[in-house]
Design an enzyme around this catalytic site. Structure first.
Site, PDB file in Angstrom:
ATOM      1  N   ILE A 110       0.872  -1.167   0.000  1.00  0.00           N
ATOM      2  CA  ILE A 110       0.000   0.000   0.000  1.00  0.00           C
ATOM      3  C   ILE A 110       0.915   1.225   0.000  1.00  0.00           C
ATOM      4  CG2 ILE A 110      -0.192  -0.088   2.534  1.00  0.00           C
ATOM      5  CD1 ILE A 110      -2.914   1.194   2.330  1.00  0.00           C
ATOM      6  N   SER A 111       0.678   2.153  -0.907  1.00  0.00           N
ATOM      7  CA  SER A 111       1.579   3.296  -1.066  1.00  0.00           C
ATOM      8  C   SER A 111       1.541   4.217   0.151  1.00  0.00           C
ATOM      9  CB  SER A 111       1.203   4.099  -2.313  1.00  0.00           C
ATOM     10  OG  SER A 111       1.390   3.345  -3.476  1.00  0.00           O
ATOM     11  N   LYS A 112       2.613   4.974   0.317  1.00  0.00           N
ATOM     12  CA  LYS A 112       2.644   5.977   1.371  1.00  0.00           C
ATOM     13  C   LYS A 112       1.512   6.979   1.175  1.00  0.00           C
ATOM     14  CE  LYS A 112       7.690   6.179   1.973  1.00  0.00           C
ATOM     15  NZ  LYS A 112       8.860   7.100   1.902  1.00  0.00           N
TER      16      LYS A 112
END
Length: 274
Positions: A110-112
């Site tokens: 999951i991206s920042k």
């Protein structure tokens, strides 16, 4: 010596000593009557400031992102509205509101929040989004766990999101269904490199994986006035950069204008489904 008779209980009322009357007290019950319990529940407000469900936790994350340079208030509000901890494994939930990527299984992350916010902020600066005040119809390449799709849904008319890994597609469906977002988000199990022409063209396209170049179907499915934001291999093959493509409308027709932005690090863009 005579034996003193033992008192037996309970004693008759006429044998009890008199005591001053006490004020009447509410009858003690192990449970409130059902109708009163329902009334109490209706009056009770949801607790705030406690736990990961608190809006305050998300607000503090957004305030940090704002201090670090994220400026678009609409994007900040969208990030504040989505419970990121609902999209990660329970063992990692305590880290959900840190500015860090987290594993979601199958070699994906999951991206920042800062990266999600920055890419959507770039989308919001496109011609159509600026004039409409929202993203319109969005194509997302790489659903992952569904978090970015949920943020996009707060800023768009409809989101079409494609995922090539079946387990992640199913996981995202569960997350988004639990939050009641599947009316606005359409999930597709398929090859993201092909886009999804059936629902296009799109006012905004965003990708969560990067390759050597941008696939041709993405460019053909971008509506006039629309904007595409995606990671791509940097010139010279060293790392990745964010690339923005605008479908610019001019008197003589339209053209695609490409600009390069800051370095990023995303998973590789791959073909096929698994």
């Amino acid at each position: 010596m005579s034996e003193v008779p033992k008192r037996r209980f309970p004693l008759p009322l006429d044998k009890l000593g008199s005591q001053p009357a006490r004020p009447a007290r509410e009858l003690l019950r192990p449970q409130r009557p059902l109708h009163q319990a329902a009334q109490d529940a209706a009056r009770r407000s949801a607790p705030s400031g406690l736990g990961l469900d608190s809006a305050g936790v998300r607000l503090r994350m957004v305030q940090r992102l704002q201090r670090e340079g994220l400026k678009d208030e609409r994007v900040l509000q969208a990030l504040a509205s989505v419970p990121r901890h609902e999209f990660v494994d329970s063992a990692l939930a305590i880290q959900a509101y840190e500015d860090t990527s987290l594993p979601i299984g199958h070699g994906q992350t999951i991206s920042k929040p800062s990266v999600v916010g920055r890419m959507i902020e770039l989308l919001m600066a496109g011609t159509t989004a600026r004039s409409a005040g929202q993203l319109g119809r969005v194509l997302e390449i790489g659903t992952g766990c569904g978090y970015q799709a949920a943020v996009l849904a707060a800023l768009s008319r409809q989101v079409v999101s494609i995922e090539r890994l079946r387990p992640l597609h199913d996981k995202a469906q569960g997350h988004l269904q639990g939050l009641g977002l599947l009316r606005q988000i359409r999930l597709i199990y398929g090859d993201g490199r092909l886009g999804h022409a059936g629902a296009g063209p799109y006012d905004a396209i965003i990708a969560a994986a990067g390759g050597e170049d941008l696939p041709e179907p993405w460019l053909t499915q971008l509506a006039p006035g629309g904007r595409l934001v995606a990671p791509m291999q940097a010139p010279g093959g060293r790392g990745q950069v964010l690339v923005v493509v605008d479908h610019v409308v001019e008197a003589g027709g339209s053209r695609l204008v490409r600009t390069v932005h800051e370095p990023v690090l995303f998973v590789p863009l791959k073909s096929g489904v698994m």
